[in-house]
Structure formats: C-alpha cells, structure tokens
Design a protein around this motif. Structure first.
Motif, PDB file in Angstrom:
ATOM      1  N   GLY A 173       0.856  -1.246  -0.053  1.00 54.93           N
ATOM      2  CA  GLY A 173      -0.091  -0.183   0.128  1.00 54.93           C
ATOM      3  C   GLY A 173       1.077   1.168  -0.151  1.00 54.93           C
ATOM      4  N   HIS A 176       2.192   1.728  -3.449  1.00 55.97           N
ATOM      5  CA  HIS A 176       1.305   2.052  -4.286  1.00 55.97           C
ATOM      6  C   HIS A 176       1.045   3.665  -3.955  1.00 55.97           C
ATOM      7  CE1 HIS A 176      -1.846   1.987  -7.082  1.00 55.97           C
ATOM      8  NE2 HIS A 176      -2.896   2.499  -6.229  1.00 55.97           N
ATOM      9  N   HIS A 199      -2.753  -4.136   1.835  1.00 59.25           N
ATOM     10  CA  HIS A 199      -3.918  -3.372   1.813  1.00 59.25           C
ATOM     11  C   HIS A 199      -3.964  -2.632   0.440  1.00 59.25           C
ATOM     12  CE1 HIS A 199      -1.210   0.171   3.160  1.00 59.25           C
ATOM     13  NE2 HIS A 199      -0.604  -0.948   3.704  1.00 59.25           N
ATOM     14  N   ASN A 200      -5.033  -1.878   0.478  1.00 60.37           N
ATOM     15  CA  ASN A 200      -4.933  -1.107  -1.092  1.00 60.37           C
ATOM     16  C   ASN A 200      -5.482   0.327  -0.533  1.00 60.37           C
ATOM     17  OD1 ASN A 200      -5.229  -0.621  -3.894  1.00 60.37           O
ATOM     18  ND2 ASN A 200      -6.357  -2.478  -4.139  1.00 60.37           N
ATOM     19  N   ASN A 201      -5.446   1.256  -1.761  1.00 61.37           N
ATOM     20  CA  ASN A 201      -5.642   2.600  -1.393  1.00 61.37           C
ATOM     21  C   ASN A 201      -5.934   3.040  -2.907  1.00 61.37           C
ATOM     22  OD1 ASN A 201      -3.065   3.670  -2.402  1.00 61.37           O
ATOM     23  ND2 ASN A 201      -1.957   2.684  -0.627  1.00 61.37           N
ATOM     24  N   ASP A 206      -2.707   6.837   2.505  1.00 62.73           N
ATOM     25  CA  ASP A 206      -2.340   5.703   3.160  1.00 62.73           C
ATOM     26  C   ASP A 206      -3.570   5.082   4.048  1.00 62.73           C
ATOM     27  OD1 ASP A 206      -1.004   3.437   4.243  1.00 62.73           O
ATOM     28  OD2 ASP A 206       0.000   4.677   5.745  1.00 62.73           O
ATOM     29  N   HIS A 208      -5.212   1.935   4.140  1.00 66.73           N
ATOM     30  CA  HIS A 208      -5.152   0.467   4.567  1.00 66.73           C
ATOM     31  C   HIS A 208      -6.761  -0.012   4.368  1.00 66.73           C
ATOM     32  CE1 HIS A 208      -1.281   0.169   6.687  1.00 66.73           C
ATOM     33  NE2 HIS A 208      -1.229   1.337   6.461  1.00 66.73           N
TER      34      HIS A 208
END
Length: 263
Positions: A173, A176, A199-201, A206, A208
């Motif tokens: 994350g 990215h 995790h993604n965003n 940021d 999470h």
C-alpha cells in the motif's frame, strides 16, 4: 510462507478481537501483533492471549505510536522508543516471533540526512537485541508522500536495503501510494523479502483499505509474489475503519488462503 492478520485495525483495548479469526482457521492463520505498550491496557490483554497465540505463526510490528527510530540516541524520544522496543522484545521471544518490523522513521521528514544517519545507527542496535533470539528485524518501506514522512524514495530504499543487506518487509500500500514500481522493487529485493503488508488505497492516501478496494492491481501483485517471493509471509494490515467489516475480512483471508494453497 505464513498468512497473518495484523492487529493494526484495533484500538489497544480491542486487541482480543483478532482471536476469533485465529480460532476460525485453526492454525492456518496467524497474527502480526501491532504493539501498543504506550497504553497500560495493552500488555495485560496480550498476556491473556498468549496461550492462543502460541499455537499459530506470530510476528511483531515494531513500536509505532510514541516511537521514533530517527531520534538521536540520548534524547527522551529515543529512550522511550527503546523502552517500547524492550517490551516488544519480551513478547517476541515469548511467542517465537518470525520477525520484527522496523520503521526508519514515523515522523515528518525535516532533516533527511540527519534522520537517516541516526535511524541507520538505531536499526543496528535494535537488530543486535533481536539477533540472539533468531528474530530478524525486517525493514519496511515506511511513510507516504501525502504525509511528508517518506524518508526514502524507491531507488534510495532499494539501494540502502541491498547495501546494508537488510531483511525486508514490503508494504504494498505504501509503495502504491508513493507511485513506486512495485514489481521492480519485488524483483530487485526478492532475495531479501521476508513478508508483505497487504492493503489497498487510491494511489495517494495511506488508507489501509481491503485488498480489493483501491487502485492497486492486487491480482498482478499475487502473480509477482508467486514468481519472485513464494516463501514470503502475507500480512493483512487493514486500518481501523475496516475492523467492523468482519465478513469482508473473512472473504479476503479465504482468498489469500486459496492463493497460499496454490503455491
């Protein structure tokens, strides 16, 4: 390889909320403990959970709240950080932690050269504490540009990790959100990567979020992980906003277990 769930998504007093997941998958899923020893309620709850946690894979994040590894030795900030590290060390030994996560910094970057110099020295002291226990101190690509706390850019991070021969944890994350070439980082550090924070965003913040909730192509990440680092641990590291989405967490863990079984 192990699959773990980080307690990052819980407040100190909510620590035991991770235990039903441990019990649900009966040894297939472990825990990455996000320590909050700065709050008195945390240590007793962790102590009460050690019997259950001792049966599954465990890792420890390094102290984050109230901790700053870029603080010069001898300062109050440094001394308190090391007090928190010592408490983390105690439970890391007790639970046979697979590794301990190290951030070179948590605070905003104001004097990059000085911060990096001090944090590299401080890493070695932390590493020396954990090494006799056989617990690697894994360096994470901490910080995001949006918060002005990214101490190292992509090439600086890779270069430092290779030069210093650090064990590495890649937070996908963070990579990215900072616009890094995630695949390139994985390929260049593949022999040193012990684990990933998952995790993604939205590519900037940021946040999470869940692995499928964002603009990071998680399917591509899994393809690269299979190619470059099939031995690395996968740590679901969601934020507090996700803690109540229990069904979503279960779905994501099941997806990751299927990936693990396909390796």
């Amino acid at each position: 390889m192990a699959l773990l769930i980080s307690t990052n998504m819980y407040k100190a007093e909510e620590f035991k909320r991770v235990l039903p997941y441990v019990e649900k998958w009966r040894g297939q899923v472990g825990v990455e403990v996000f320590p909050m020893f700065h709050q008195q309620i945390f240590a007793p709850l962790l102590e009460e959970s050690t019997d259950i946690l001792s049966r599954v894979p465990i890792s420890f994040h390094g102290p984050y709240y109230k901790a700053e590894h870029s603080a010069p030795q001898g300062t109050p900030e440094y001394e308190y950080t090391m007090e928190l590290v010592e408490q983390t060390l105690h439970y890391s030994e007790k639970l046979n932690s697979r590794y301990m996560v190290f951030h070179h910094n948590n605070c905003a970057v104001r004097d990059k050269e000085r911060m990096l110099r001090d944090s590299c020295v401080n890493y070695r002291r932390v590493e020396e504490l954990f090494r006799p226990l056989g617990i690697p101190a894994a360096v994470e690509n901490a910080g995001v540009m949006d918060r002005n706390n990214m101490l190292l850019d992509e090439n600086e991070f890779v270069s430092l990790c290779r030069t210093e021969k650090y064990p590495v944890l890649i937070d996908i994350g963070h990579a990215h959100a900072n616009g890094w070439d995630l695949r390139g980082v994985m390929e260049r550090l593949k022999g040193q990567i012990l684990a990933y924070h998952l995790h993604n965003n939205d590519g900037v913040h940021d946040s999470h979020r869940r692995i499928g909730d964002g603009t990071l192509d998680f399917e591509s990440f899994m393809t690269w992980a299979r190619e470059y680092t099939p031995q690395a641990d996968l740590v679901v590291e969601y934020g507090m906003e996700t803690a109540d989405d229990c069904q979503g967490i279960v779905e994501d863990v099941e997806r990751l277990l299927a990936f693990e079984n396909s390796l």
